[in-house]
Design an enzyme around this catalytic site. Structure first.
Site, mmCIF file in Angstrom:
data_model
loop_
_atom_site.group_PDB
_atom_site.id
_atom_site.type_symbol
_atom_site.label_atom_id
_atom_site.label_comp_id
_atom_site.label_asym_id
_atom_site.label_seq_id
_atom_site.Cartn_x
_atom_site.Cartn_y
_atom_site.Cartn_z
ATOM 1 N N ASP A 71 39.023 42.393 23.205
ATOM 2 C CA ASP A 71 39.893 42.400 24.385
ATOM 3 C C ASP A 71 40.911 43.540 24.254
ATOM 4 O O ASP A 71 41.560 43.681 23.212
ATOM 5 C CB ASP A 71 40.622 41.054 24.484
ATOM 6 C CG ASP A 71 41.433 40.934 25.758
ATOM 7 O OD1 ASP A 71 41.002 40.212 26.667
ATOM 8 O OD2 ASP A 71 42.505 41.588 25.837
ATOM 9 N N GLU B 142 38.697 43.097 31.035
ATOM 10 C CA GLU B 142 38.697 44.106 29.960
ATOM 11 C C GLU B 142 38.294 43.435 28.659
ATOM 12 O O GLU B 142 38.859 43.693 27.612
ATOM 13 C CB GLU B 142 40.066 44.798 29.848
ATOM 14 C CG GLU B 142 41.241 43.974 30.291
ATOM 15 C CD GLU B 142 41.567 42.801 29.375
ATOM 16 O OE1 GLU B 142 41.006 41.707 29.613
ATOM 17 O OE2 GLU B 142 42.369 42.981 28.439
HETATM 18 P P1 GH3 Z 1 46.658 41.266 26.372
HETATM 19 O O1 GH3 Z 1 47.028 42.198 25.274
HETATM 20 O O2 GH3 Z 1 47.339 39.934 26.209
HETATM 21 O O3 GH3 Z 1 45.203 41.113 26.510
HETATM 22 O O4 GH3 Z 1 47.258 41.886 27.689
HETATM 23 P P2 GH3 Z 1 46.441 42.370 28.935
HETATM 24 O O5 GH3 Z 1 47.407 42.995 29.881
HETATM 25 O O6 GH3 Z 1 45.296 43.204 28.543
HETATM 26 O O7 GH3 Z 1 45.826 41.016 29.438
HETATM 27 P P3 GH3 Z 1 45.666 40.318 30.808
HETATM 28 O O8 GH3 Z 1 44.533 39.387 30.725
HETATM 29 O O9 GH3 Z 1 46.999 39.734 31.199
HETATM 30 O O10 GH3 Z 1 45.291 41.450 31.816
HETATM 31 C C1 GH3 Z 1 44.045 42.032 31.866
HETATM 32 C C2 GH3 Z 1 44.131 43.086 32.915
HETATM 33 O O11 GH3 Z 1 42.916 43.808 33.010
HETATM 34 C C3 GH3 Z 1 44.371 42.518 34.291
HETATM 35 C C4 GH3 Z 1 43.654 43.411 35.209
HETATM 36 O O12 GH3 Z 1 44.572 44.183 35.950
HETATM 37 C C5 GH3 Z 1 42.873 44.349 34.297
HETATM 38 N N1 GH3 Z 1 41.501 44.447 34.718
HETATM 39 C C6 GH3 Z 1 40.565 43.491 34.724
HETATM 40 N N2 GH3 Z 1 39.407 43.992 35.179
HETATM 41 C C7 GH3 Z 1 39.621 45.282 35.493
HETATM 42 C C8 GH3 Z 1 38.809 46.333 36.037
HETATM 43 O O13 GH3 Z 1 37.618 46.174 36.316
HETATM 44 N N3 GH3 Z 1 39.380 47.549 36.214
HETATM 45 C C9 GH3 Z 1 40.687 47.759 35.904
HETATM 46 N N4 GH3 Z 1 41.192 48.971 36.110
HETATM 47 N N5 GH3 Z 1 41.477 46.780 35.406
HETATM 48 C C10 GH3 Z 1 40.943 45.578 35.199
HETATM 49 MG MG MG Z 2 43.786 42.268 27.363
HETATM 50 MG MG MG Z 3 41.671 39.807 28.825
#
Ligand code: GH3
Ligand code: MG
Ligand code: MG
Length: 335
Positions: A210, A253
Site C-alpha cells: 500500500d 493504491e
Molecule cells: P496511508 O499511508 O494510510 O495508506 O495513506 P493514504 O493516503 O495512501 O491512504 P488512503 O486509503 O486514505 O488514501 C488512498 C488514496 O488513494 C485515496 C485516493 O485519492 C487515492 N486513489 C485511489 N485510487 C486512485 C486512482 O486510481 N488514482 C489516483 N490518482 N488516486 C487514487
Molecule cells: Mg495508502
Molecule cells: Mg490504501
C-alpha cells in the site's frame, strides 16, 4: 459470372469475373488483417490485384493462352493467400486461437487446390480452353473452390467471435489504468497457484503493498499526476518480481503480489527489495521529483488452506502493523 455466360461475350464474363475475384481477394487480405489487428498491407493487396488483372487480361484478350492464364491467376491467388497465412501464423499453437488455426488450414487447402488444378491441366493431353468447358478438372475445381469462400466466411465469423471473447475476458480481468490483473484475475490466479502448491507441497507468499500517504499526492498534484505515479509504482514492483510471481491491483493504491514456492525468508527479502526500490525511485511529477514509499504486509499461504482468503487477511493485518510502525517498512504475520 459463369452463369451469365449466355448473356455476355466470353471475354466480358472473363474480365468482369476476374475483376470481382481479384478485388474480393484484396479486400479479404485487408479485412483479415483489420480483424487481427495487423498492418493492413493495402499497397501489397492492391498491387497484387492490379498485376493479376493485367496478366489475366493480356492472356485472354491480347495473347489468349488458357493454361498460362490459369497459372498466372493461380500464382496471384497463392501470393494473396500467403499474405493471409502470414497474418494467421502461429494460431495453431494456442488453444484460445482455434478459429485462427481453422482459417489457416482453409487457406493452406486453397493453395493445395490451386497447385493440383495447374498440375492436372498441364498433364492433360488435350486441356480445356476455358473454365466453362465441363471437364472433370474444371468441374472439381469450380465445386471445391466454390466451397472455399464459404469456409473462409465461417472462419471469419468464428475468428471475430474468438477475438471478442478474448477482449471480454481481458476486460473483466485487467485493470485499465495499470495494466495488471484485477481482483477477479487475482482470485482465479490464486486458485491455480493453490492447486499447484498442494500438489507440490509448497507454500505461496502473499504481499499486500500500500502506498504511503498517497492521498497527499492527489491533493497536491491532482488525480492525473496521481495516476502517473501509480503506473510508475507498478513498474517498480514488477521489476523486482521473479518470472513466476504475479502482481494485481486490489483497489486504489493497493497491490497484491503472489509469489509461488517461497519460504518466509525469501518472501521477506522480496518485500524488502520492493520497498527499497520504491524508496530509491524519484517519481517525476510536473518536472519535480517526489519521494514515495510503500508499506508491505506479508503472509504465507500453505497448500492446506482451502483458498487465499485467510492468508490475505493475515497480510492485511501485517500491513496494518507496518502502517502503525511508521510506514515505509515490511511486516510479516505469523502463519
Ligand atoms: P496511508 O499511508 O494510510 O495508506 O495513506 P493514504 O493516503 O495512501 O491512504 P488512503 O486509503 O486514505 O488514501 C488512498 C488514496 O488513494 C485515496 C485516493 O485519492 C487515492 N486513489 C485511489 N485510487 C486512485 C486512482 O486510481 N488514482 C489516483 N490518482 N488516486 C487514487
Ligand atoms: Mg495508502
Ligand atoms: Mg490504501
Amino acid at each position: 459470372m459463369l452463369a451469365f455466360d449466355f448473356k455476355f461475350s466470353q471475354l466480358s464474363v472473363l474480365l468482369l469475373g476476374n475483376t470481382l475475384n481479384l478485388a474480393a481477394q484484396a479486400l479479404t487480405i485487408v479485412a483479415l488483417r483489420m480483424v487481427l489487428g495487423r498492418s493492413l498491407r493495402w499497397r501489397e493487396a492492391t498491387a497484387l490485384g492490379v498485376v493479376g488483372w493485367l496478366g489475366v487480361t493480356y492472356l485472354s484478350a491480347v495473347h489468349p493462352d488458357y493454361l498460362m492464364r490459369v497459372l498466372w491467376g493461380s500464382a496471384i491467388l497463392v501470393c494473396n493467400t500467403l499474405l493471409n497465412l502470414s497474418a494467421l501464423w502461429g494460431g495453431c499453437r494456442d488453444q484460445d486461437t482455434r478459429a485462427r488455426c481453422l482459417l489457416f488450414w482453409t487457406y493452406v487447402l486453397a493453395i493445395a487446390l490451386l497447385v493440383w488444378r495447374n498440375l492436372s491441366l498441364w498433364m492433360l493431353a488435350t486441356p480445356p480452353q476455358g473454365i466453362g468447358v465441363p471437364t472433370p478438372v474444371n468441374i472439381a475445381y469450380v465445386l471445391l473452390f466454390g466451397l472455399q469462400p464459404l469456409l473462409a466466411s465461417v472462419g471469419f465469423l468464428l475468428l471475430y467471435n474468438e477475438i471478442l471473447q478474448r477482449d471480454l475476458y481481458d476486460l473483466a480481468r485487467i485493470d485499465p489504468l495499470t495494466g495488471v490483473i484485477n481482483r477477479l484475475g487475482l482470485l482465479e490466479a490464486s486458485e491455480v497457484l493453490l492447486t499447484k502448491a498442494r500438489a507440490r507441497r509448497e507454500s505461496i507468499g502473499v504481499l499486500l503493498i500500500d502506498a504511503d500517504h498517497f492521498k497527499s499526492i492527489n491533493d497536491r498534484f491532482g488525480h492525473d499526476d496521481g495516476d502517473r505515479v501509480l503506473l510508475e509504482l507498478v513498474d517498480n514492483i514488477r521489476r523486482m518480481l521473479r518470472a513466476n510471481d504475479l502482481v494485481g491491483r486490489v483497489g486504489g493504491e493497493e497491490f497484491l503480489v503472489l509469489s509461488p514456492s517461497v519460504k518466509e525468508g525469501d518472501l521477506l527479502a522480496l518485500a524488502e527489495r520492493i520497498r527499497a526500490a520504491v524508496e530509491r525511485t524519484a517519481f517525476r511529477i510536473n518536472g519535480q521529483s517526489y519521494a514515495l514509499t510503500v508499506s508491505i504486509g506479508a503472509a504465507i499461504a500453505t497448500g492446506n488452506e482451502p483458498d487465499m482468503m485467510a492468508a490475505r487477511r493475515r497480510a492485511d493485518a501485517a500491513l496494518y502493523e507496518a502502517k502503525r510502525a511508521g510506514r515505509n517498512c515490511v511486516r510479516i504475520s505469523a502463519t
